[in-house]
Design a protein around this motif. Sequence first.
Motif, PDB file in Angstrom:
ATOM      1  N   TYR A  48      17.024 100.091   0.960  1.00  0.00           N
ATOM      2  CA  TYR A  48      15.967  99.777   1.811  1.00  0.00           C
ATOM      3  C   TYR A  48      15.074  98.696   1.757  1.00  0.00           C
ATOM      4  N   GLU A  49      15.595  97.350   2.221  1.00  0.00           N
ATOM      5  CA  GLU A  49      14.787  96.265   1.943  1.00  0.00           C
ATOM      6  C   GLU A  49      15.171  95.341   2.996  1.00  0.00           C
ATOM      7  N   ASP A  50      14.472  94.164   3.067  1.00  0.00           N
ATOM      8  CA  ASP A  50      14.589  93.174   4.190  1.00  0.00           C
ATOM      9  C   ASP A  50      14.658  93.715   5.615  1.00  0.00           C
ATOM     10  N   ALA A  51      14.046  94.532   5.860  1.00  0.00           N
ATOM     11  CA  ALA A  51      13.897  95.094   7.132  1.00  0.00           C
ATOM     12  C   ALA A  51      12.600  94.424   7.937  1.00  0.00           C
ATOM     13  N   VAL A  52      12.940  93.985   9.109  1.00  0.00           N
ATOM     14  CA  VAL A  52      11.717  93.024  10.076  1.00  0.00           C
ATOM     15  C   VAL A  52      11.698  93.896  11.201  1.00  0.00           C
ATOM     16  N   ILE A  53      10.375  94.463  11.424  1.00  0.00           N
ATOM     17  CA  ILE A  53       9.947  95.395  12.448  1.00  0.00           C
ATOM     18  C   ILE A  53       8.694  94.207  13.191  1.00  0.00           C
ATOM     19  N   SER A  54       9.154  93.590  14.132  1.00  0.00           N
ATOM     20  CA  SER A  54       8.239  92.814  14.654  1.00  0.00           C
ATOM     21  C   SER A  54       8.057  92.784  16.299  1.00  0.00           C
ATOM     22  N   HIS A  55       7.017  92.495  16.902  1.00  0.00           N
ATOM     23  CA  HIS A  55       7.089  92.517  18.448  1.00  0.00           C
ATOM     24  C   HIS A  55       7.575  93.496  19.048  1.00  0.00           C
ATOM     25  N   ASN A  56       7.270  94.817  18.842  1.00  0.00           N
ATOM     26  CA  ASN A  56       7.930  96.025  19.626  1.00  0.00           C
ATOM     27  C   ASN A  56       6.641  96.582  20.282  1.00  0.00           C
ATOM     28  N   THR A  57       6.700  97.256  21.282  1.00  0.00           N
ATOM     29  CA  THR A  57       5.825  98.004  22.185  1.00  0.00           C
ATOM     30  C   THR A  57       6.151  99.475  22.144  1.00  0.00           C
ATOM     31  N   ILE A  78       6.218  94.398   8.952  1.00  0.00           N
ATOM     32  CA  ILE A  78       5.960  95.197   9.743  1.00  0.00           C
ATOM     33  C   ILE A  78       4.605  94.289  10.653  1.00  0.00           C
ATOM     34  N   ALA A  79       5.022  93.654  11.460  1.00  0.00           N
ATOM     35  CA  ALA A  79       4.020  92.652  12.170  1.00  0.00           C
ATOM     36  C   ALA A  79       4.143  92.483  13.531  1.00  0.00           C
ATOM     37  N   ASN A  80       3.065  92.484  14.246  1.00  0.00           N
ATOM     38  CA  ASN A  80       2.771  91.922  15.776  1.00  0.00           C
ATOM     39  C   ASN A  80       3.170  93.007  16.755  1.00  0.00           C
ATOM     40  N   GLY A 159       5.281  82.326   9.908  1.00  0.00           N
ATOM     41  CA  GLY A 159       6.725  82.374   9.521  1.00  0.00           C
ATOM     42  C   GLY A 159       7.065  83.722   8.877  1.00  0.00           C
ATOM     43  N   ASP A 160       6.314  84.331   7.937  1.00  0.00           N
ATOM     44  CA  ASP A 160       6.314  85.519   7.536  1.00  0.00           C
ATOM     45  C   ASP A 160       6.509  86.730   8.410  1.00  0.00           C
ATOM     46  N   ALA A 161       5.845  86.642   9.466  1.00  0.00           N
ATOM     47  CA  ALA A 161       5.898  87.435  10.857  1.00  0.00           C
ATOM     48  C   ALA A 161       7.081  87.518  11.600  1.00  0.00           C
ATOM     49  N   TRP A 162       8.114  86.733  11.289  1.00  0.00           N
ATOM     50  CA  TRP A 162       9.319  86.863  12.135  1.00  0.00           C
ATOM     51  C   TRP A 162       9.088  86.579  13.454  1.00  0.00           C
ATOM     52  N   VAL A 163       8.245  85.809  14.061  1.00  0.00           N
ATOM     53  CA  VAL A 163       8.232  85.656  15.804  1.00  0.00           C
ATOM     54  C   VAL A 163       9.193  85.299  16.267  1.00  0.00           C
ATOM     55  N   PRO A 164       9.972  86.055  17.219  1.00  0.00           N
ATOM     56  CA  PRO A 164      11.118  85.566  17.691  1.00  0.00           C
ATOM     57  C   PRO A 164      10.818  84.522  18.885  1.00  0.00           C
ATOM     58  N   ASP A 165      11.716  83.783  19.096  1.00  0.00           N
ATOM     59  CA  ASP A 165      11.706  82.353  20.156  1.00  0.00           C
ATOM     60  C   ASP A 165      11.282  83.089  21.350  1.00  0.00           C
ATOM     61  N   THR A 166      11.972  84.244  21.723  1.00  0.00           N
ATOM     62  CA  THR A 166      11.855  84.584  23.422  1.00  0.00           C
ATOM     63  C   THR A 166      11.118  86.036  22.994  1.00  0.00           C
ATOM     64  N   ASP A 167      10.853  86.664  24.442  1.00  0.00           N
ATOM     65  CA  ASP A 167      10.379  87.945  24.538  1.00  0.00           C
ATOM     66  C   ASP A 167      11.354  88.767  25.074  1.00  0.00           C
ATOM     67  N   PHE A 168      10.928  90.026  25.298  1.00  0.00           N
ATOM     68  CA  PHE A 168      11.740  91.036  26.022  1.00  0.00           C
ATOM     69  C   PHE A 168      12.621  90.559  27.232  1.00  0.00           C
ATOM     70  N   ASN A 169      11.830  89.688  27.859  1.00  0.00           N
ATOM     71  CA  ASN A 169      12.116  88.864  29.295  1.00  0.00           C
ATOM     72  C   ASN A 169      13.269  87.798  29.101  1.00  0.00           C
ATOM     73  N   ASP A 170      13.219  87.407  27.698  1.00  0.00           N
ATOM     74  CA  ASP A 170      13.886  86.359  27.253  1.00  0.00           C
ATOM     75  C   ASP A 170      13.286  84.967  27.746  1.00  0.00           C
ATOM     76  N   ALA A 171      11.764  85.274  27.976  1.00  0.00           N
ATOM     77  CA  ALA A 171      10.846  84.054  28.252  1.00  0.00           C
ATOM     78  C   ALA A 171      10.330  83.696  26.832  1.00  0.00           C
ATOM     79  N   PRO A 172       9.901  82.222  26.793  1.00  0.00           N
ATOM     80  CA  PRO A 172       9.640  81.657  25.751  1.00  0.00           C
ATOM     81  C   PRO A 172       8.405  82.385  25.067  1.00  0.00           C
ATOM     82  N   ARG A 173       8.118  82.370  24.000  1.00  0.00           N
ATOM     83  CA  ARG A 173       6.950  82.917  23.258  1.00  0.00           C
ATOM     84  C   ARG A 173       6.059  81.564  22.823  1.00  0.00           C
ATOM     85  N   GLU A 174       4.707  81.751  22.667  1.00  0.00           N
ATOM     86  CA  GLU A 174       3.948  80.787  22.453  1.00  0.00           C
ATOM     87  C   GLU A 174       3.753  80.886  20.611  1.00  0.00           C
ATOM     88  N   GLY A 175       4.337  79.865  20.159  1.00  0.00           N
ATOM     89  CA  GLY A 175       4.462  79.728  18.708  1.00  0.00           C
ATOM     90  C   GLY A 175       3.062  79.733  18.086  1.00  0.00           C
TER      91      GLY A 175
END
Length: 199
Positions: A48-57, A78-80, A159-175
């Motif tokens: 149990y390591e290197d698990a990134v859980i980010s930008h989920n609703t 665990i971010a955002n 960068g540590d928060a692992w923000v994806p380039d796109t969202d659920f709709n595959d639209a760009p995220r604001e960096g």
Amino acid sequence: PNIVQGNVIWNANEVGLDVRGASRVRNNLVFNITGIGIKSAGNDRNTYEDAVISHNTVVNTKAYAGSFEDQAANTNVIANNVFCNPTGYGMYVEDVSDTAVTDYGYISHNVVCGLVDVPDVILDTILPGGGYTDYIDQEGWNFYPAIGSTLIDAGDPAGDAWVPDTDFNDAPREGDAPDIGAYEWSGESNPGWAIQEDF
């Protein structure tokens, strides 16, 4: 790592998403769960390591929207995320302070509605949310941020928060100021797929 991204999970029993090893769990929608929304914990293989859980609703669960065990001194993120149960259980992180460990991985900018049970050392990483008013129509399964939502531009851009380039709709995220949760707000209405029983 395993990739779990862009999924919609609802009406599941016990756990919506169960994370047990190296993974990237991002841009998922989890709601109407009879147990825990997203759960992560160690396993008997000690991987149990290197698990990134980010930008989920995660909305409307009977137990904790987010429950995280074995979180001490690891490389997990665990971010955002949004963990929303306004009158229920929001977020749980196992307290291992009796082991003198204060490193719980990278935990940042999670919006939580409902009961918060986390170690004091990470309490200030939790952001209050607006409850169901953060979404256009939670009863109609539209979890896109409403105008004035506390989720808009409130995310951790590091960068540590692992923000994806796109969202659920595959639209760009604001960096520089990403939105919290699975969606990136771009206007008054959800420009993507309306969640329903089929495609």
